[in-house]
Design a protein around this motif. Structure first.
Motif, PDB file in Angstrom:
ATOM      1  N   MET A  23       0.836  -1.201   0.000  1.00 19.64           N
ATOM      2  CA  MET A  23       0.000   0.000   0.000  1.00 19.64           C
ATOM      3  C   MET A  23       0.873   1.255   0.000  1.00 19.64           C
ATOM      4  O   MET A  23       0.597   2.212  -0.726  1.00 19.64           O
ATOM      5  CB  MET A  23      -0.958   0.019   1.187  1.00 19.64           C
ATOM      6  N   LYS A  24       1.941   1.242   0.796  1.00 17.96           N
ATOM      7  CA  LYS A  24       2.854   2.395   0.836  1.00 17.96           C
ATOM      8  C   LYS A  24       3.504   2.615  -0.523  1.00 17.96           C
ATOM      9  O   LYS A  24       3.624   3.744  -0.990  1.00 17.96           O
ATOM     10  CB  LYS A  24       3.933   2.180   1.901  1.00 17.96           C
ATOM     11  N   TYR A  25       3.921   1.529  -1.168  1.00 21.54           N
ATOM     12  CA  TYR A  25       4.565   1.614  -2.471  1.00 21.54           C
ATOM     13  C   TYR A  25       3.602   2.191  -3.513  1.00 21.54           C
ATOM     14  O   TYR A  25       3.968   3.087  -4.282  1.00 21.54           O
ATOM     15  CB  TYR A  25       5.053   0.225  -2.902  1.00 21.54           C
ATOM     16  N   VAL A  26       2.378   1.671  -3.555  1.00 18.84           N
ATOM     17  CA  VAL A  26       1.401   2.133  -4.542  1.00 18.84           C
ATOM     18  C   VAL A  26       1.043   3.590  -4.282  1.00 18.84           C
ATOM     19  O   VAL A  26       0.936   4.389  -5.218  1.00 18.84           O
ATOM     20  CB  VAL A  26       0.145   1.232  -4.552  1.00 18.84           C
ATOM     21  N   LYS A  27       0.885   3.971  -3.018  1.00 18.17           N
ATOM     22  CA  LYS A  27       0.566   5.368  -2.683  1.00 18.17           C
ATOM     23  C   LYS A  27       1.686   6.288  -3.126  1.00 18.17           C
ATOM     24  O   LYS A  27       1.441   7.357  -3.697  1.00 18.17           O
ATOM     25  CB  LYS A  27       0.328   5.499  -1.173  1.00 18.17           C
ATOM     26  N   ALA A  28       2.933   5.892  -2.927  1.00 19.03           N
ATOM     27  CA  ALA A  28       4.072   6.701  -3.350  1.00 19.03           C
ATOM     28  C   ALA A  28       4.093   6.840  -4.869  1.00 19.03           C
ATOM     29  O   ALA A  28       4.342   7.932  -5.400  1.00 19.03           O
ATOM     30  CB  ALA A  28       5.371   6.094  -2.846  1.00 19.03           C
ATOM     31  N   ALA A  29       3.826   5.762  -5.580  1.00 13.02           N
ATOM     32  CA  ALA A  29       3.784   5.806  -7.044  1.00 13.02           C
ATOM     33  C   ALA A  29       2.653   6.709  -7.512  1.00 13.02           C
ATOM     34  O   ALA A  29       2.811   7.489  -8.463  1.00 13.02           O
ATOM     35  CB  ALA A  29       3.617   4.400  -7.610  1.00 13.02           C
ATOM     36  N   ALA A  32     -10.464   1.638  -3.075  1.00  8.63           N
ATOM     37  CA  ALA A  32     -11.099   0.331  -2.869  1.00  8.63           C
ATOM     38  C   ALA A  32     -10.175  -0.572  -2.047  1.00  8.63           C
ATOM     39  O   ALA A  32     -10.641  -1.338  -1.193  1.00  8.63           O
ATOM     40  CB  ALA A  32     -11.428  -0.314  -4.204  1.00  8.63           C
ATOM     41  N   ALA A  33      -8.871  -0.463  -2.286  1.00 13.80           N
ATOM     42  CA  ALA A  33      -7.900  -1.249  -1.515  1.00 13.80           C
ATOM     43  C   ALA A  33      -7.916  -0.834  -0.046  1.00 13.80           C
ATOM     44  O   ALA A  33      -7.846  -1.683   0.840  1.00 13.80           O
ATOM     45  CB  ALA A  33      -6.499  -1.083  -2.095  1.00 13.80           C
ATOM     46  N   GLU A  34      -8.007   0.471   0.208  1.00 14.47           N
ATOM     47  CA  GLU A  34      -8.087   0.953   1.595  1.00 14.47           C
ATOM     48  C   GLU A  34      -9.327   0.391   2.289  1.00 14.47           C
ATOM     49  O   GLU A  34      -9.256  -0.037   3.444  1.00 14.47           O
ATOM     50  CB  GLU A  34      -8.134   2.479   1.629  1.00 14.47           C
ATOM     51  N   LYS A  35     -10.440   0.385   1.581  1.00 18.92           N
ATOM     52  CA  LYS A  35     -11.692  -0.127   2.151  1.00 18.92           C
ATOM     53  C   LYS A  35     -11.559  -1.623   2.455  1.00 18.92           C
ATOM     54  O   LYS A  35     -11.966  -2.089   3.520  1.00 18.92           O
ATOM     55  CB  LYS A  35     -12.837   0.130   1.172  1.00 18.92           C
ATOM     56  N   THR A  40      -7.607  -6.541  -1.066  1.00 14.46           N
ATOM     57  CA  THR A  40      -6.688  -5.406  -0.994  1.00 14.46           C
ATOM     58  C   THR A  40      -5.592  -5.553  -2.040  1.00 14.46           C
ATOM     59  O   THR A  40      -5.315  -4.614  -2.799  1.00 14.46           O
ATOM     60  CB  THR A  40      -6.056  -5.301   0.413  1.00 14.46           C
ATOM     61  N   ASN A  41      -4.974  -6.720  -2.096  1.00 18.28           N
ATOM     62  CA  ASN A  41      -3.902  -6.945  -3.057  1.00 18.28           C
ATOM     63  C   ASN A  41      -4.410  -6.869  -4.495  1.00 18.28           C
ATOM     64  O   ASN A  41      -3.711  -6.346  -5.371  1.00 18.28           O
ATOM     65  CB  ASN A  41      -3.209  -8.281  -2.794  1.00 18.28           C
ATOM     66  N   LYS A  42      -5.602  -7.356  -4.739  1.00 16.80           N
ATOM     67  CA  LYS A  42      -6.191  -7.294  -6.080  1.00 16.80           C
ATOM     68  C   LYS A  42      -6.348  -5.833  -6.515  1.00 16.80           C
ATOM     69  O   LYS A  42      -6.000  -5.462  -7.642  1.00 16.80           O
ATOM     70  CB  LYS A  42      -7.541  -8.011  -6.084  1.00 16.80           C
ATOM     71  N   GLU A  43      -6.858  -5.005  -5.631  1.00 11.79           N
ATOM     72  CA  GLU A  43      -7.067  -3.590  -5.955  1.00 11.79           C
ATOM     73  C   GLU A  43      -5.733  -2.844  -6.089  1.00 11.79           C
ATOM     74  O   GLU A  43      -5.593  -1.959  -6.934  1.00 11.79           O
ATOM     75  CB  GLU A  43      -7.959  -2.917  -4.905  1.00 11.79           C
ATOM     76  N   LEU A  44      -4.753  -3.201  -5.263  1.00  8.60           N
ATOM     77  CA  LEU A  44      -3.438  -2.572  -5.380  1.00  8.60           C
ATOM     78  C   LEU A  44      -2.782  -2.929  -6.711  1.00  8.60           C
ATOM     79  O   LEU A  44      -2.150  -2.078  -7.349  1.00  8.60           O
ATOM     80  CB  LEU A  44      -2.540  -2.975  -4.205  1.00  8.60           C
ATOM     81  N   ASP A  45      -2.944  -4.172  -7.133  1.00  8.38           N
ATOM     82  CA  ASP A  45      -2.420  -4.586  -8.439  1.00  8.38           C
ATOM     83  C   ASP A  45      -3.105  -3.802  -9.561  1.00  8.38           C
ATOM     84  O   ASP A  45      -2.453  -3.372 -10.524  1.00  8.38           O
ATOM     85  CB  ASP A  45      -2.596  -6.089  -8.656  1.00  8.38           C
ATOM     86  N   ALA A  46      -4.405  -3.623  -9.429  1.00 13.98           N
ATOM     87  CA  ALA A  46      -5.160  -2.866 -10.440  1.00 13.98           C
ATOM     88  C   ALA A  46      -4.700  -1.404 -10.467  1.00 13.98           C
ATOM     89  O   ALA A  46      -4.575  -0.803 -11.533  1.00 13.98           O
ATOM     90  CB  ALA A  46      -6.656  -2.960 -10.165  1.00 13.98           C
ATOM     91  N   ALA A  47      -4.449  -0.834  -9.302  1.00 13.16           N
ATOM     92  CA  ALA A  47      -3.962   0.556  -9.233  1.00 13.16           C
ATOM     93  C   ALA A  47      -2.590   0.683  -9.884  1.00 13.16           C
ATOM     94  O   ALA A  47      -2.337   1.614 -10.646  1.00 13.16           O
ATOM     95  CB  ALA A  47      -3.914   1.028  -7.776  1.00 13.16           C
ATOM     96  N   THR A  48      -1.724  -0.284  -9.611  1.00 14.88           N
ATOM     97  CA  THR A  48      -0.388  -0.268 -10.216  1.00 14.88           C
ATOM     98  C   THR A  48      -0.502  -0.380 -11.732  1.00 14.88           C
ATOM     99  O   THR A  48       0.179   0.340 -12.469  1.00 14.88           O
ATOM    100  CB  THR A  48       0.459  -1.445  -9.661  1.00 14.88           C
TER     101      THR A  48
END
Length: 62
Positions: free
Chosen positions: A12-18, A37-40, A50-58
């Motif tokens: 989450m920290k990595y994706v937020k920084a990106a 959605a990942a935060e929720k 969470t990981n699915k949404e983080l992957d989608a965000a990336t």
């Protein structure tokens, strides 16, 4: 925290920084929706979602 929770928190920290570094535009907007959605999902302690949404965000930022 379990190792899985720690891994998810780091991701989450990595994706937020990106996301913070990304230029404004439709890709950033799309990534924000996935990040929110990942935060929720993270609040609900659903690591898989969470990981699915983080992957989608990336992917949206790519």
């Amino acid at each position: 925290m379990t190792p899985e929770q720690t891994k998810t928190a780091d991701k989450m920290k990595y994706v937020k920084a990106a996301w913070d570094k990304a230029p404004s535009g439709p890709k950033k907007d799309s990534a924000l929706k996935h990040y929110q959605a990942a935060e929720k999902a993270n609040t609900a302690k659903n690591d898989a979602e969470t990981n699915k949404e983080l992957d989608a965000a990336t992917h949206a930022l790519a």
